[in-house]
Motif scaffolding. Sequence first.
Motif, PDB file in Angstrom:
ATOM      1  N   THR A  20       0.837  -1.206   0.000  1.00 16.05           N
ATOM      2  CA  THR A  20       0.000   0.000   0.000  1.00 16.05           C
ATOM      3  C   THR A  20       0.868   1.250   0.000  1.00 16.05           C
ATOM      4  OG1 THR A  20      -1.752  -1.158   1.193  1.00 16.05           O
ATOM      5  CG2 THR A  20      -1.766   1.257   1.299  1.00 16.05           C
ATOM      6  N   MET A  33      -5.799   4.892  -6.448  1.00 17.83           N
ATOM      7  CA  MET A  33      -5.910   3.765  -5.526  1.00 17.83           C
ATOM      8  C   MET A  33      -6.493   4.185  -4.181  1.00 17.83           C
ATOM      9  SD  MET A  33      -5.262   1.160  -7.233  1.00 17.83           S
ATOM     10  CE  MET A  33      -5.348  -0.008  -5.897  1.00 17.83           C
ATOM     11  N   TYR A  36     -10.124   4.242  -4.687  1.00 19.63           N
ATOM     12  CA  TYR A  36     -10.596   2.859  -4.809  1.00 19.63           C
ATOM     13  C   TYR A  36     -10.672   2.193  -3.439  1.00 19.63           C
ATOM     14  CZ  TYR A  36     -10.625  -2.121  -5.763  1.00 19.63           C
ATOM     15  OH  TYR A  36     -10.945  -3.461  -5.764  1.00 19.63           O
ATOM     16  N   TRP A  37      -9.596   2.310  -2.646  1.00 19.84           N
ATOM     17  CA  TRP A  37      -9.583   1.669  -1.330  1.00 19.84           C
ATOM     18  C   TRP A  37     -10.621   2.278  -0.399  1.00 19.84           C
ATOM     19  CZ3 TRP A  37      -3.683   2.038  -1.804  1.00 19.84           C
ATOM     20  CH2 TRP A  37      -3.171   0.867  -2.377  1.00 19.84           C
ATOM     21  N   LEU A  39     -13.577   3.550  -1.302  1.00 20.52           N
ATOM     22  CA  LEU A  39     -14.945   3.310  -1.752  1.00 20.52           C
ATOM     23  C   LEU A  39     -15.270   1.857  -2.086  1.00 20.52           C
ATOM     24  CD1 LEU A  39     -15.325   6.424  -4.066  1.00 20.52           C
ATOM     25  CD2 LEU A  39     -15.979   6.181  -1.657  1.00 20.52           C
ATOM     26  N   SER A  40     -14.257   1.009  -2.184  1.00 24.46           N
ATOM     27  CA  SER A  40     -14.468  -0.372  -2.597  1.00 24.46           C
ATOM     28  C   SER A  40     -15.053  -1.224  -1.469  1.00 24.46           C
ATOM     29  CB  SER A  40     -13.145  -0.987  -3.045  1.00 24.46           C
ATOM     30  OG  SER A  40     -13.314  -2.368  -3.313  1.00 24.46           O
ATOM     31  N   SER A  41     -15.927  -2.133  -1.838  1.00 23.91           N
ATOM     32  CA  SER A  41     -16.465  -3.077  -0.856  1.00 23.91           C
ATOM     33  C   SER A  41     -15.519  -4.268  -0.669  1.00 23.91           C
ATOM     34  CB  SER A  41     -17.836  -3.574  -1.307  1.00 23.91           C
ATOM     35  OG  SER A  41     -17.728  -4.254  -2.542  1.00 23.91           O
ATOM     36  N   HIS A  42     -14.478  -4.358  -1.497  1.00 27.83           N
ATOM     37  CA  HIS A  42     -13.516  -5.458  -1.400  1.00 27.83           C
ATOM     38  C   HIS A  42     -12.351  -5.130  -0.479  1.00 27.83           C
ATOM     39  CE1 HIS A  42     -15.679  -7.399  -4.614  1.00 27.83           C
ATOM     40  NE2 HIS A  42     -15.523  -6.330  -5.375  1.00 27.83           N
ATOM     41  N   THR A  43     -12.271  -3.904  -0.003  1.00 26.17           N
ATOM     42  CA  THR A  43     -11.170  -3.465   0.847  1.00 26.17           C
ATOM     43  C   THR A  43     -11.438  -3.894   2.284  1.00 26.17           C
ATOM     44  OG1 THR A  43     -10.889  -1.556  -0.578  1.00 26.17           O
ATOM     45  CG2 THR A  43      -9.835  -1.446   1.565  1.00 26.17           C
ATOM     46  N   LYS A  44     -10.388  -4.289   2.989  1.00 25.51           N
ATOM     47  CA  LYS A  44     -10.537  -4.658   4.396  1.00 25.51           C
ATOM     48  C   LYS A  44     -11.002  -3.441   5.187  1.00 25.51           C
ATOM     49  CE  LYS A  44      -7.203  -8.341   4.098  1.00 25.51           C
ATOM     50  NZ  LYS A  44      -5.977  -8.941   4.578  1.00 25.51           N
ATOM     51  N   LYS A  48     -10.044   0.556   4.649  1.00 28.44           N
ATOM     52  CA  LYS A  48     -11.090   1.438   4.125  1.00 28.44           C
ATOM     53  C   LYS A  48     -11.305   2.618   5.068  1.00 28.44           C
ATOM     54  CE  LYS A  48     -15.761   1.375   2.413  1.00 28.44           C
ATOM     55  NZ  LYS A  48     -16.722   0.566   1.709  1.00 28.44           N
TER      56      LYS A  48
END
Length: 77
Positions: A20, A33, A36-37, A39-44, A48
């Motif tokens: 990171t 990035m 992305y980190w 707003l993403s639902s895939h980020t821990k 986030k």
Amino acid sequence: MSTPPNRSQDEVSTSDWFWTLLILSIPVLNLIMAVYWALSSHTKPSKKNFFLASFLWVFVLLGLALVAAFFQYAVKA
């Protein structure tokens, strides 16, 4: 890949933070990035929350800068 017994799935590992920080040192890619980190639902969740808090600080400081610029302009007028 298995998780060590004392580590949660939501915990961000040292190697994950290493990558990171490396990505954050690359201009333009760092902004993409970070958004992305944040707003993403895939980020821990902890990662986030870190980026959401970072953007909150950016907006607070931007607001303070705008207030300071307004008062600077108002004093000169």
